[in-house]
Scaffold this motif. Structure first.
Motif, PDB file in Angstrom:
ATOM      1  N   SER A 298     -16.624   9.663   3.238  1.00 35.85           N
ATOM      2  CA  SER A 298     -15.919  10.753   2.363  1.00 35.85           C
ATOM      3  C   SER A 298     -14.615  10.167   1.862  1.00 35.85           C
ATOM      4  CB  SER A 298     -15.589  11.678   3.581  1.00 35.85           C
ATOM      5  OG  SER A 298     -14.656  11.441   4.499  1.00 35.85           O
ATOM      6  N   VAL A 299     -13.935   8.945   2.299  1.00 35.89           N
ATOM      7  CA  VAL A 299     -12.903   8.307   1.628  1.00 35.89           C
ATOM      8  C   VAL A 299     -13.069   7.430   0.584  1.00 35.89           C
ATOM      9  CG1 VAL A 299     -10.964   6.657   2.175  1.00 35.89           C
ATOM     10  CG2 VAL A 299     -11.625   8.303   4.011  1.00 35.89           C
ATOM     11  N   GLY A 300     -12.469   7.707  -0.645  1.00 40.23           N
ATOM     12  CA  GLY A 300     -12.575   6.853  -1.568  1.00 40.23           C
ATOM     13  C   GLY A 300     -11.803   5.798  -1.776  1.00 40.23           C
ATOM     14  N   TYR A 301     -10.461   6.079  -1.552  1.00 36.23           N
ATOM     15  CA  TYR A 301      -9.522   4.922  -1.277  1.00 36.23           C
ATOM     16  C   TYR A 301      -8.564   5.116  -0.177  1.00 36.23           C
ATOM     17  CZ  TYR A 301     -10.572   4.065  -6.363  1.00 36.23           C
ATOM     18  OH  TYR A 301     -11.330   3.885  -7.433  1.00 36.23           O
ATOM     19  N   PHE A 302      -7.835   4.053   0.395  1.00 42.57           N
ATOM     20  CA  PHE A 302      -7.062   4.208   1.603  1.00 42.57           C
ATOM     21  C   PHE A 302      -6.090   3.134   1.385  1.00 42.57           C
ATOM     22  CE2 PHE A 302     -10.736   1.479   2.821  1.00 42.57           C
ATOM     23  CZ  PHE A 302      -9.822   0.438   3.455  1.00 42.57           C
ATOM     24  N   SER A 303      -4.727   3.350   1.998  1.00 39.09           N
ATOM     25  CA  SER A 303      -3.741   2.385   1.995  1.00 39.09           C
ATOM     26  C   SER A 303      -3.444   1.735   3.067  1.00 39.09           C
ATOM     27  CB  SER A 303      -2.680   2.964   1.239  1.00 39.09           C
ATOM     28  OG  SER A 303      -1.874   4.054   2.245  1.00 39.09           O
ATOM     29  N   ASN A 304      -2.563   0.633   3.156  1.00 35.48           N
ATOM     30  CA  ASN A 304      -2.167   0.054   4.602  1.00 35.48           C
ATOM     31  C   ASN A 304      -1.340   1.099   5.409  1.00 35.48           C
ATOM     32  OD1 ASN A 304      -3.372  -2.313   3.751  1.00 35.48           O
ATOM     33  ND2 ASN A 304      -1.594  -2.976   2.732  1.00 35.48           N
ATOM     34  N   THR A 305      -0.700   1.941   4.783  1.00 33.92           N
ATOM     35  CA  THR A 305       0.136   2.938   5.512  1.00 33.92           C
ATOM     36  C   THR A 305      -0.746   3.999   5.837  1.00 33.92           C
ATOM     37  OG1 THR A 305       0.758   4.273   3.552  1.00 33.92           O
ATOM     38  CG2 THR A 305       2.321   2.200   4.581  1.00 33.92           C
ATOM     39  N   GLY A 306      -1.948   4.188   5.650  1.00 34.61           N
ATOM     40  CA  GLY A 306      -2.918   5.361   6.151  1.00 34.61           C
ATOM     41  C   GLY A 306      -3.009   6.566   5.158  1.00 34.61           C
ATOM     42  N   SER A 307      -2.571   6.319   4.041  1.00 37.78           N
ATOM     43  CA  SER A 307      -2.678   7.585   3.121  1.00 37.78           C
ATOM     44  C   SER A 307      -4.221   7.042   2.560  1.00 37.78           C
ATOM     45  CB  SER A 307      -1.988   7.174   1.828  1.00 37.78           C
ATOM     46  OG  SER A 307      -0.619   7.416   2.205  1.00 37.78           O
ATOM     47  N   THR A 308      -4.920   8.417   2.527  1.00 36.32           N
ATOM     48  CA  THR A 308      -6.325   8.379   2.035  1.00 36.32           C
ATOM     49  C   THR A 308      -6.607   9.449   1.031  1.00 36.32           C
ATOM     50  OG1 THR A 308      -7.005  10.023   3.387  1.00 36.32           O
ATOM     51  CG2 THR A 308      -7.238   7.739   4.244  1.00 36.32           C
ATOM     52  N   VAL A 309      -7.542   8.933  -0.168  1.00 36.82           N
ATOM     53  CA  VAL A 309      -7.790   9.643  -1.228  1.00 36.82           C
ATOM     54  C   VAL A 309      -9.398  10.024  -1.079  1.00 36.82           C
ATOM     55  CG1 VAL A 309      -7.972  10.031  -3.726  1.00 36.82           C
ATOM     56  CG2 VAL A 309      -6.474   8.649  -2.789  1.00 36.82           C
TER      57      VAL A 309
END
Length: 76
Positions: A57-68
């Motif tokens: 379900s995750v398209g993009y995610f960051s090192n700090t835990g943000s998800t799109v």
């Protein structure tokens, strides 16, 4: 010879926190273009990765835990 190439500190691969797939890094400009208008206004500048797994379900995610989530992408 070991000092001939620059050492890059940014990782180009990361493991998806949702499904565990190996994911490639993407630029912020790619992220702004792929995420729908209202959702892309809330993006935090960071290193992001794209999860190619179709069932995730995750398209993009960051090192700090943000998800799109994929539902916020223009196409998936």
């Amino acid at each position: 010879m070991s000092d001939c190439c620059p050492n890059t500190s940014a990782k180009t691969k990361q493991i998806c926190p949702e499904c565990g797939s190996a994911c490639n890094s993407v630029s912020m400009s790619t992220l702004y273009h792929q995420v729908r208008f209202l959702e892309n206004q809330a993006l935090i500048t960071d290193s992001y990765y794209f999860c190619p797994a179709k069932t995730c379900s995750v398209g993009y995610f960051s090192n700090t835990g943000s998800t799109v989530p994929k539902q916020h992408l223009r196409t998936y």
